[in-house]
Design an enzyme around this catalytic site. Structure first.
Site, PDB file in Angstrom:
ATOM      1  N   ASN A  64     -22.005  30.186 -15.315  1.00 47.48           N
ATOM      2  CA  ASN A  64     -21.006  29.720 -16.287  1.00 47.48           C
ATOM      3  C   ASN A  64     -21.430  28.388 -16.901  1.00 47.48           C
ATOM      4  O   ASN A  64     -21.981  27.517 -16.220  1.00 47.48           O
ATOM      5  CB  ASN A  64     -19.607  29.655 -15.674  1.00 47.48           C
ATOM      6  CG  ASN A  64     -19.503  28.840 -14.409  1.00 47.48           C
ATOM      7  OD1 ASN A  64     -20.446  28.786 -13.622  1.00 47.48           O
ATOM      8  ND2 ASN A  64     -18.367  28.230 -14.179  1.00 47.48           N
ATOM      9  N   GLU A 122     -19.790  25.491 -19.151  1.00 48.61           N
ATOM     10  CA  GLU A 122     -18.514  24.983 -19.660  1.00 48.61           C
ATOM     11  C   GLU A 122     -18.711  24.010 -20.825  1.00 48.61           C
ATOM     12  O   GLU A 122     -19.832  23.629 -21.174  1.00 48.61           O
ATOM     13  CB  GLU A 122     -17.746  24.328 -18.504  1.00 48.61           C
ATOM     14  CG  GLU A 122     -17.386  25.363 -17.443  1.00 48.61           C
ATOM     15  CD  GLU A 122     -16.509  24.830 -16.324  1.00 48.61           C
ATOM     16  OE1 GLU A 122     -16.322  23.594 -16.223  1.00 48.61           O
ATOM     17  OE2 GLU A 122     -16.013  25.666 -15.549  1.00 48.61           O
ATOM     18  N   CYS A 167     -18.412  32.393 -19.457  1.00 49.65           N
ATOM     19  CA  CYS A 167     -18.514  32.844 -18.059  1.00 49.65           C
ATOM     20  C   CYS A 167     -19.934  33.323 -17.731  1.00 49.65           C
ATOM     21  O   CYS A 167     -20.687  33.761 -18.613  1.00 49.65           O
ATOM     22  CB  CYS A 167     -17.572  34.006 -17.811  1.00 49.65           C
ATOM     23  SG  CYS A 167     -15.824  33.604 -17.909  1.00 49.65           S
ATOM     24  N   GLU A 191     -20.935  36.038 -16.213  1.00 50.80           N
ATOM     25  CA  GLU A 191     -21.192  37.454 -16.509  1.00 50.80           C
ATOM     26  C   GLU A 191     -21.661  37.640 -17.946  1.00 50.80           C
ATOM     27  O   GLU A 191     -22.587  38.396 -18.226  1.00 50.80           O
ATOM     28  CB  GLU A 191     -19.915  38.293 -16.336  1.00 50.80           C
ATOM     29  CG  GLU A 191     -19.398  38.404 -14.933  1.00 50.80           C
ATOM     30  CD  GLU A 191     -18.388  37.313 -14.602  1.00 50.80           C
ATOM     31  OE1 GLU A 191     -18.611  36.139 -14.976  1.00 50.80           O
ATOM     32  OE2 GLU A 191     -17.388  37.636 -13.952  1.00 50.80           O
ATOM     33  N   CYS A 226     -13.099  38.028 -15.218  1.00 58.03           N
ATOM     34  CA  CYS A 226     -11.968  37.843 -16.130  1.00 58.03           C
ATOM     35  C   CYS A 226     -11.915  38.993 -17.148  1.00 58.03           C
ATOM     36  O   CYS A 226     -12.865  39.769 -17.293  1.00 58.03           O
ATOM     37  CB  CYS A 226     -12.072  36.494 -16.844  1.00 58.03           C
ATOM     38  SG  CYS A 226     -13.217  36.477 -18.236  1.00 58.03           S
ATOM     39  N   CYS A 246     -14.722  39.137 -19.841  1.00 58.81           N
ATOM     40  CA  CYS A 246     -15.999  39.624 -19.292  1.00 58.81           C
ATOM     41  C   CYS A 246     -15.950  41.129 -19.068  1.00 58.81           C
ATOM     42  O   CYS A 246     -16.933  41.829 -19.312  1.00 58.81           O
ATOM     43  CB  CYS A 246     -16.347  38.903 -17.995  1.00 58.81           C
ATOM     44  SG  CYS A 246     -16.873  37.205 -18.282  1.00 58.81           S
TER      45      CYS A 246
END
Ligand code: THU
Length: 160
Positions: free
Chosen positions: A62, A64, A73, A75, A112, A115
């Site tokens: 991830n 940010e 993210c 993924e 999430c 994703c």
């Protein structure tokens, strides 16, 4: 009115040691990827590893941003990079794991919604299922046979 029910099968492993050697190797790649997470805001470090049909593994973590929604993210970093670097090569599996600077992540971390949508796109495109393995930093591992199991009624290109 018809009453309908959706059910799906998944496997719950007690630990990474219960996985096959291929699955363990992929999860270890995801664990290694965690260290490159850029997560100064959430302190939640996620690693992902994508196994491709050509045997290559692509990793992501991830990333940010001070403008929170701009973060991405693990993924999606991994799967979009796989799509960009190896276009047309089918994705066999993705492993996900997370650790936190605030607490011990002892339950599997599940992807999430964005994703799931993103991974589902690749599954639909390649027309073969993508196995998904999800773990915290220790403990149980959830294994699903298809990303589409995790996003029933997914929006897809058929609507466009
Ligand atoms: N995160 C992921 O990388 N993958 C997930 O499936 C859930 C959340 C990241 C996004 C953000 O950087 C941090 O974890 C906290 O939400």
């Amino acid at each position: 009115m018809q009453k309908r029910k959706l059910v799906f099968d998944y496997n719950l492993f007690d630990s990474i040691e219960e996985l096959s050697s291929v699955q363990q190797k992929l999860m270890h790649s995801a664990i290694a990827a965690r260290k490159d997470a850029y997560a100064p805001y959430s302190k939640f470090h996620v690693g992902a590893a994508v196994l491709l049909k050509n045997g290559k593994t692509v990793i992501g973590s991830n990333q940010e941003n001070a403008s929170y929604p701009a973060g991405v993210c693990a993924e999606r970093v991994a799967i979009l990079y796989a799509g960009a670097k190896y276009p047309g090569v089918a994705i066999v599996a993705i492993a996900i794991t997370a650790t936190s600077k605030n607490h011990k992540v002892d339950a599997p971390v599940t992807s999430c919604g964005i994703c799931r949508q993103s991974m589902a796109e690749y599954e639909q495109k390649q027309k073969t299922p993508i196995e998904i393995l999800m773990m915290g930093e220790i403990g149980q591992v959830i294994q699903c046979n298809s990303v589409l199991d995790l996003i029933p009624f997914a929006f897809d290109s058929a609507f466009l």
